[in-house]
Design a protein around this motif. Sequence first.
Motif, PDB file in Angstrom:
ATOM      1  N   ALA A  42     -12.754  40.847  72.158  1.00 24.90           N
ATOM      2  CA  ALA A  42     -12.968  39.429  72.465  1.00 24.90           C
ATOM      3  C   ALA A  42     -14.462  39.144  72.554  1.00 24.90           C
ATOM      4  O   ALA A  42     -14.933  38.097  72.126  1.00 24.90           O
ATOM      5  N   LYS A  43     -15.208  40.082  73.111  1.00 22.18           N
ATOM      6  CA  LYS A  43     -16.632  39.851  73.344  1.00 22.18           C
ATOM      7  C   LYS A  43     -17.429  39.890  72.043  1.00 22.18           C
ATOM      8  O   LYS A  43     -18.379  39.134  71.858  1.00 22.18           O
ATOM      9  N   MET A  44     -17.044  40.778  71.133  1.00 25.88           N
ATOM     10  CA  MET A  44     -17.762  40.864  69.858  1.00 25.88           C
ATOM     11  C   MET A  44     -17.113  39.879  68.902  1.00 25.88           C
ATOM     12  O   MET A  44     -16.034  40.126  68.374  1.00 25.88           O
ATOM     13  N   LYS A  45     -17.815  38.774  68.692  1.00 26.06           N
ATOM     14  CA  LYS A  45     -17.160  37.647  68.024  1.00 26.06           C
ATOM     15  C   LYS A  45     -16.596  38.001  66.645  1.00 26.06           C
ATOM     16  O   LYS A  45     -15.542  37.504  66.262  1.00 26.06           O
ATOM     17  N   HIS A  46     -17.288  38.871  65.902  1.00 28.17           N
ATOM     18  CA  HIS A  46     -16.762  39.165  64.560  1.00 28.17           C
ATOM     19  C   HIS A  46     -15.482  39.997  64.631  1.00 28.17           C
ATOM     20  O   HIS A  46     -14.635  39.911  63.740  1.00 28.17           O
ATOM     21  N   LEU A  47     -15.349  40.817  65.687  1.00 29.47           N
ATOM     22  CA  LEU A  47     -14.105  41.587  65.824  1.00 29.47           C
ATOM     23  C   LEU A  47     -12.950  40.662  66.215  1.00 29.47           C
ATOM     24  O   LEU A  47     -11.828  40.803  65.725  1.00 29.47           O
ATOM     25  N   ALA A  48     -13.248  39.721  67.083  1.00 29.49           N
ATOM     26  CA  ALA A  48     -12.206  38.743  67.449  1.00 29.49           C
ATOM     27  C   ALA A  48     -11.776  37.978  66.198  1.00 29.49           C
ATOM     28  O   ALA A  48     -10.585  37.785  65.955  1.00 29.49           O
ATOM     29  N   SER A  49     -12.757  37.572  65.388  1.00 27.95           N
ATOM     30  CA  SER A  49     -12.427  36.839  64.155  1.00 27.95           C
ATOM     31  C   SER A  49     -11.557  37.686  63.241  1.00 27.95           C
ATOM     32  O   SER A  49     -10.585  37.197  62.657  1.00 27.95           O
ATOM     33  N   ALA A  50     -11.914  38.977  63.109  1.00 26.38           N
ATOM     34  CA  ALA A  50     -11.141  39.863  62.230  1.00 26.38           C
ATOM     35  C   ALA A  50      -9.718  40.032  62.767  1.00 26.38           C
ATOM     36  O   ALA A  50      -8.753  40.063  61.992  1.00 26.38           O
ATOM     37  N   LEU A 110     -11.629  28.876  68.182  1.00 29.74           N
ATOM     38  CA  LEU A 110     -13.068  29.155  68.083  1.00 29.74           C
ATOM     39  C   LEU A 110     -13.408  30.529  68.631  1.00 29.74           C
ATOM     40  O   LEU A 110     -14.197  31.259  68.042  1.00 29.74           O
ATOM     41  N   GLU A 111     -12.850  30.862  69.796  1.00 31.95           N
ATOM     42  CA  GLU A 111     -13.146  32.165  70.402  1.00 31.95           C
ATOM     43  C   GLU A 111     -12.229  32.401  71.572  1.00 31.95           C
ATOM     44  O   GLU A 111     -11.525  31.496  72.026  1.00 31.95           O
ATOM     45  N   LEU A 112     -12.249  33.641  72.080  1.00 30.04           N
ATOM     46  CA  LEU A 112     -11.463  33.987  73.273  1.00 30.04           C
ATOM     47  C   LEU A 112     -12.378  34.573  74.340  1.00 30.04           C
ATOM     48  O   LEU A 112     -13.332  35.284  74.016  1.00 30.04           O
ATOM     49  N   ASN A 113     -12.068  34.280  75.582  1.00 31.72           N
ATOM     50  CA  ASN A 113     -12.834  34.800  76.714  1.00 31.72           C
ATOM     51  C   ASN A 113     -11.912  35.663  77.565  1.00 31.72           C
ATOM     52  O   ASN A 113     -10.834  35.223  77.963  1.00 31.72           O
ATOM     53  N   ALA A 114     -12.385  36.890  77.842  1.00 31.23           N
ATOM     54  CA  ALA A 114     -11.498  37.857  78.496  1.00 31.23           C
ATOM     55  C   ALA A 114     -11.363  37.642  80.009  1.00 31.23           C
ATOM     56  O   ALA A 114     -10.357  38.010  80.588  1.00 31.23           O
ATOM     57  N   TRP A 115     -12.355  37.098  80.649  1.00 31.84           N
ATOM     58  CA  TRP A 115     -12.220  36.876  82.096  1.00 31.84           C
ATOM     59  C   TRP A 115     -12.709  35.457  82.363  1.00 31.84           C
ATOM     60  O   TRP A 115     -13.796  35.238  82.860  1.00 31.84           O
ATOM     61  N   PRO A 116     -11.861  34.475  81.963  1.00 27.98           N
ATOM     62  CA  PRO A 116     -12.337  33.084  81.965  1.00 27.98           C
ATOM     63  C   PRO A 116     -12.624  32.574  83.373  1.00 27.98           C
ATOM     64  O   PRO A 116     -11.971  32.987  84.331  1.00 27.98           O
TER      65      PRO A 116
END
Length: 295
Positions: A98-106, A259-265
């Motif tokens: 989640a933190k590394m945006k390109h991995l989340a995108s993948a 757009l993105e995910l946050n692990a500890w919102p």
Amino acid sequence: MEIALITHDPDLKEQRNRKLVNALAERGVSVRVLAPGRETVCISGSGTAFIDGSGRELNPDLVVNGLYRNSGWGLDLVRAFELAGYPVVNRAEAWYRAKMKHLASAALAAAGVPQPPVVFSHGVPAPLWRRARRLGRRVVLKPWNSALGEGSARYPQAQITRERLGRWRRRHGSVYAQAYVPNPGRDIRVVVVGSEALGASYRYARKGMWKTNVAAGGRPAYCRLTEPLRRLALAATRAVGLDVAGVDIIEGAERLQVLELNAWPNYHGYDQIARVDVAGYLADYLIERARRGTG
Ligand SMILES: Nc1ncnc2c1ncn2[C@@H]1O[C@H](COP(=O)(O)OP(=O)(O)O)[C@@H](O)[C@H]1O
Ligand SMILES: [Mg+2]
């Protein structure tokens, strides 16, 4: 029952952490707070022991990964608990993704979850800048591990030059470029706990601004959690492998996109806007997970 909370906020200054610890305490759970830098890990023979700052050994029914700093400092501690056989929410690998945006995108792409197109590189090879320009009329550059809307910038296509990307790469170590999605001046935050989406809030950008983060001056407002929002947030959370997530969703002209995910919102404030007791739901979920163990 004992639950260990691994956090960058050992003194529980943040409301979200205090609210959760209180909700767990109200339910009779003893919470042990563990922070990177205050832990001692003893490995000997076939066992690993975890000792907190007060010298007491931890033997929790569940480990909660409440880390939130971009650096991921202490994530290895979460991994060490996993290796020692403890159940963990959120698991280190999912947090990292989640933190590394390109991995989340993948991960989103692999699961077929709609998102704006992205190009990423650790350098600035010709295919990167040629493709980044072609992302659309406007392009958003984001630090690979940004949060709170800090650091990202939006440019018209013509300004996505090799030189600009080179400067960006020198500053941030890599280039993550995403197509800008024209939107109604707001995005949507959905909080997911386990297999449930708890609620939603709009975040309206300040006049003349394009980022909607509350930390960047965005204004939150109640949003009805529709079925498409619920389904998209759950699919995104599952794709990345998180148990607890804040999912940022944007209303494109044709469809909703992640757009993105946050692990500890940060749900302090959100809970009132979305009209849901996030800390209470989270506490119940963690207790259920602790009862279930690693199974
Ligand atoms: N591709 C995009 N199109 C339109 N708006 C965007 C886009 N990416 C980001 N934004 C805006 O910027 C904000 C911050 O981006 P986000 O990807 O959530 O990163 P972070 O919150 O980690 O800084 C979003 O909430 C949204 O308002
Ligand atoms: Mg965000």
